[in-house]
Design a protein around this motif. Structure first.
Motif, short mmCIF file in Angstrom:
data_model
loop_
_atom_site.label_atom_id
_atom_site.label_comp_id
_atom_site.label_asym_id
_atom_site.label_seq_id
_atom_site.Cartn_x
_atom_site.Cartn_y
_atom_site.Cartn_z
N PRO A 93 0.83 -1.21 0.00
CA PRO A 93 0.00 0.00 0.00
C PRO A 93 0.87 1.26 0.00
N ALA A 94 0.43 2.26 -0.75
CA ALA A 94 1.16 3.51 -0.81
C ALA A 94 1.11 4.23 0.55
N THR A 95 2.19 4.92 0.89
CA THR A 95 2.21 5.75 2.09
C THR A 95 1.97 7.19 1.65
N ARG A 96 0.99 7.85 2.28
CA ARG A 96 0.62 9.21 1.92
C ARG A 96 0.86 10.12 3.11
N VAL A 97 1.64 11.18 2.90
CA VAL A 97 1.97 12.12 3.96
C VAL A 97 1.42 13.49 3.59
N PRO A 98 0.41 14.00 4.32
CA PRO A 98 -0.13 15.33 4.01
C PRO A 98 0.93 16.42 4.21
N ARG A 99 0.99 17.35 3.24
CA ARG A 99 1.93 18.46 3.32
C ARG A 99 1.59 19.42 2.19
N VAL A 100 1.54 20.72 2.49
CA VAL A 100 1.31 21.70 1.43
C VAL A 100 2.61 21.87 0.64
N PHE A 101 2.55 21.69 -0.68
CA PHE A 101 3.70 21.91 -1.54
C PHE A 101 3.45 23.13 -2.42
N ASP A 102 4.48 23.96 -2.58
CA ASP A 102 4.37 25.19 -3.35
C ASP A 102 4.24 24.86 -4.83
N LEU A 103 3.24 25.46 -5.48
CA LEU A 103 2.99 25.14 -6.88
C LEU A 103 4.12 25.57 -7.80
N VAL A 111 12.65 17.21 -2.05
CA VAL A 111 12.51 15.85 -1.54
C VAL A 111 13.78 15.09 -1.89
N VAL A 112 14.42 14.44 -0.92
CA VAL A 112 15.66 13.72 -1.18
C VAL A 112 15.56 12.28 -0.66
N TRP A 113 16.39 11.42 -1.22
CA TRP A 113 16.51 10.03 -0.78
C TRP A 113 17.89 9.82 -0.18
N THR A 114 17.96 9.06 0.91
CA THR A 114 19.27 8.69 1.43
C THR A 114 20.00 7.84 0.40
N HIS A 115 21.32 7.87 0.44
CA HIS A 115 22.11 7.19 -0.58
C HIS A 115 21.96 5.67 -0.53
N ASP A 116 21.52 5.12 0.61
CA ASP A 116 21.26 3.68 0.65
C ASP A 116 19.89 3.33 0.09
N GLY A 117 19.10 4.36 -0.27
CA GLY A 117 17.79 4.13 -0.87
C GLY A 117 16.71 3.71 0.10
N HIS A 118 16.98 3.78 1.40
CA HIS A 118 16.03 3.27 2.38
C HIS A 118 15.00 4.30 2.85
N ARG A 119 15.33 5.59 2.74
CA ARG A 119 14.43 6.61 3.27
C ARG A 119 14.33 7.80 2.34
N VAL A 120 13.14 8.40 2.33
CA VAL A 120 12.91 9.66 1.65
C VAL A 120 12.72 10.72 2.73
N ALA A 121 13.25 11.92 2.50
CA ALA A 121 13.22 12.96 3.52
C ALA A 121 12.82 14.30 2.91
N PHE A 122 12.08 15.09 3.68
CA PHE A 122 11.67 16.42 3.26
C PHE A 122 11.23 17.19 4.49
N PHE A 123 11.11 18.52 4.35
CA PHE A 123 10.69 19.33 5.47
C PHE A 123 9.17 19.47 5.50
N SER A 124 8.64 19.74 6.69
CA SER A 124 7.24 20.09 6.82
C SER A 124 7.00 21.45 6.16
N ASP A 125 5.75 21.83 6.04
CA ASP A 125 5.42 23.08 5.35
C ASP A 125 5.32 24.27 6.31
N ASP A 126 5.92 24.17 7.50
CA ASP A 126 5.76 25.22 8.49
C ASP A 126 6.36 26.55 8.06
N GLU A 127 7.51 26.50 7.36
CA GLU A 127 8.09 27.76 6.89
C GLU A 127 7.18 28.40 5.84
#
Length: 428
Positions: A93-103, A111-127
């Motif tokens: 099943p897909a994982t869905r993470v709510p977050r406002v993204f700038d158009l 959005v970045v991936w760790t070099h081992d390919g195990h995790r995707v990382a990004f900041f929250s939309d608080d700024e």
């Protein structure tokens, strides 16, 4: 690597109104997200996709119709819409993470991936929502779907380093403070990074041991981007000559055979109808190479006179070739505005660098391409919007598009209204 798309000058006023409207709706979704460790996202059906994240049967832009496409192999990938990030992991099943993204501003959407390919990382939309001190680093485990939110006050840019770490830039305690965070040990103290000087405010790309940074400079002669290659092991810094480019500079980095492969694309200022967009291969000691873009240029092209090109995406492939997606247009000088003069010649399509010459590597429209294995790749197609856009939804239309799964040249649509596409560096 996510190929950034530059923001058009005339879109800021409409963007502010649209982002505020989206923010109000999406904030209701964000409050439902887990705050801390735990599984994130729901299994609800998204636009163009099924409840488990598999492609739907809808097809367009030359894509094949027919049965629902099979899950895209074992390599994960992620895409974003205006209101969420979706991580797809094979037949899970897909994982869905709510977050406002700038158009329109890719600097806010990294959005970045760790070099081992195990995790995707990004900041929250608080700024984005004027809550800079509440910013969190969000990570999603591509193996389990687990979502974590780590406090990261003032953080505004990030890049993967090492195997499973990320480097973040923060306004706290100083405007260019840098920290290294081990995502395998998220509760461990973060490590402050010192390069013997100051960090430039943009992280353009990275390998496990090197980070390419940039800063747009208006002083000291012609305006442009100043780049530095930072060696995290030796704290050495390589400074490149200033590039005639605005701050939206596609870059591609890869570690191959113990060395670094680096490339950047420079959108010349002020980015008018006749502005070129050269791609440079960089050396680790400050060398700047050129490349022959004749195959990608519009007919009758004369530098600075008759037309132009746009580089949407830049990445190193598994075959160690450099790839780019490039669109082209000619110029109608009878029009007053620079954008109004553009007459589309070819939508963004895939090109490959062979030696020092670019050659066509595909004739179907492609804005962002990410391979998942030897036979399957994901393709995002966004309207190029070269020339006048006669649409009331111009901001959305010019920055979101359709995502496809491509196998043996045949495409099946996965989702609509997609803003960006990313996949682990191990896949490309």
């Amino acid at each position: 690597m996510t190929g950034p798309r530059g923001i058009a000058v005339g879109r800021f006023a409409a963007l502010v109104v649209l982002v505020l409207a989206v923010a109000v709706a999406a904030t209701l979704l964000i409050t439902r997200a887990t705050d801390g460790s735990g599984a994130g996202g729901g299994a609800g059906e998204g636009k163009g996709g099924t409840a488990d994240g598999r492609p739907s049967q809808a097809s367009s832009n030359g894509a094949t119709a027919g049965p629902t496409a099979a899950p895209a192999g074992g390599t994960p990938y992620a895409y974003t819409t205006e209101q969420e990030l979706v991580l797809v992991r094979g037949d899970r099943p897909a994982t869905r993470v709510p977050r406002v993204f700038d158009l329109a501003d890719p600097h806010r959407n990294k959005v970045v991936w760790t070099h081992d390919g195990h995790r995707v990382a990004f900041f929250s939309d608080d700024e984005l929502l004027d809550r800079r001190d509440d910013t969190r680093l969000i990570t999603v485990d591509a193996r389990t779907g687990e979502v974590r939110r780590l406090p990261c006050p003032g953080c505004h840019d990030l890049a993967p380093v090492g195997d499973h770490d990320v480097m973040v830039l923060s306004y706290e305690p100083g405007p260019t403070s840098a920290f290294r965070i081990d995502l395998d040990r998220p509760t461990a103290p973060r490590t402050e990074l010192d390069n013997g000087s100051y960090w430039q405010p943009q992280l353009l790309g990275s390998t496990p041991t090197h980070v390419l940074t940039g800063q747009y400079e208006m002083s000291g002669g012609d305006p442009g981007m100043e780049l530095r290659l930072n060696d995290l092991n030796t704290v050495g810094i390589t400074v490149y000559p200033r590039f005639d480019s605005n701050a939206y500079m596609p870059a591609a980095l890869a570690a191959v055979g113990g060395g670094e492969r680096i490339a950047v694309a420079a959108r010349h200022n002020p980015g008018g109808c006749t502005a070129p967009f050269p791609i440079h291969v960089l050396g680790p000691k400050g060398e700047v190479g050129g490349s022959d873009q004749s195959a990608a240029l519009p007919p009758g092209y004369i530098d600075g006179v008759t037309g132009g090109i746009d580089v949407s995406d830049l990445w190193w492939g598994p075959d160690r070739h450099l790839y780019a997606t490039i669109s082209a247009w000619t110029c109608d000088k009878s029009q007053d505005s620079q954008d109004g003069r553009k007459r589309p010649h070819r939508p963004a399509t895939l090109f490959r660098l062979d030696g020092d010459r670019w050659v066509s590597a595909g004739d179907q429209p492609a804005t962002v391409v990410r391979p998942l294995d030897r036979d399957i790749r994901m393709v995002l197609v966004v309207p190029d919007c070269n020339g006048p856009v006669e649409r009331t939804d111009g901001i959305t239309y010019c920055n979101t598009g359709s995502l496809y799964r491509e196998e043996a040249g045949q495409r099946t649509k996965v989702a609509d209204d997609v803003l960006s596409l990313s996949a682990p560096a191990t896949a490309s």
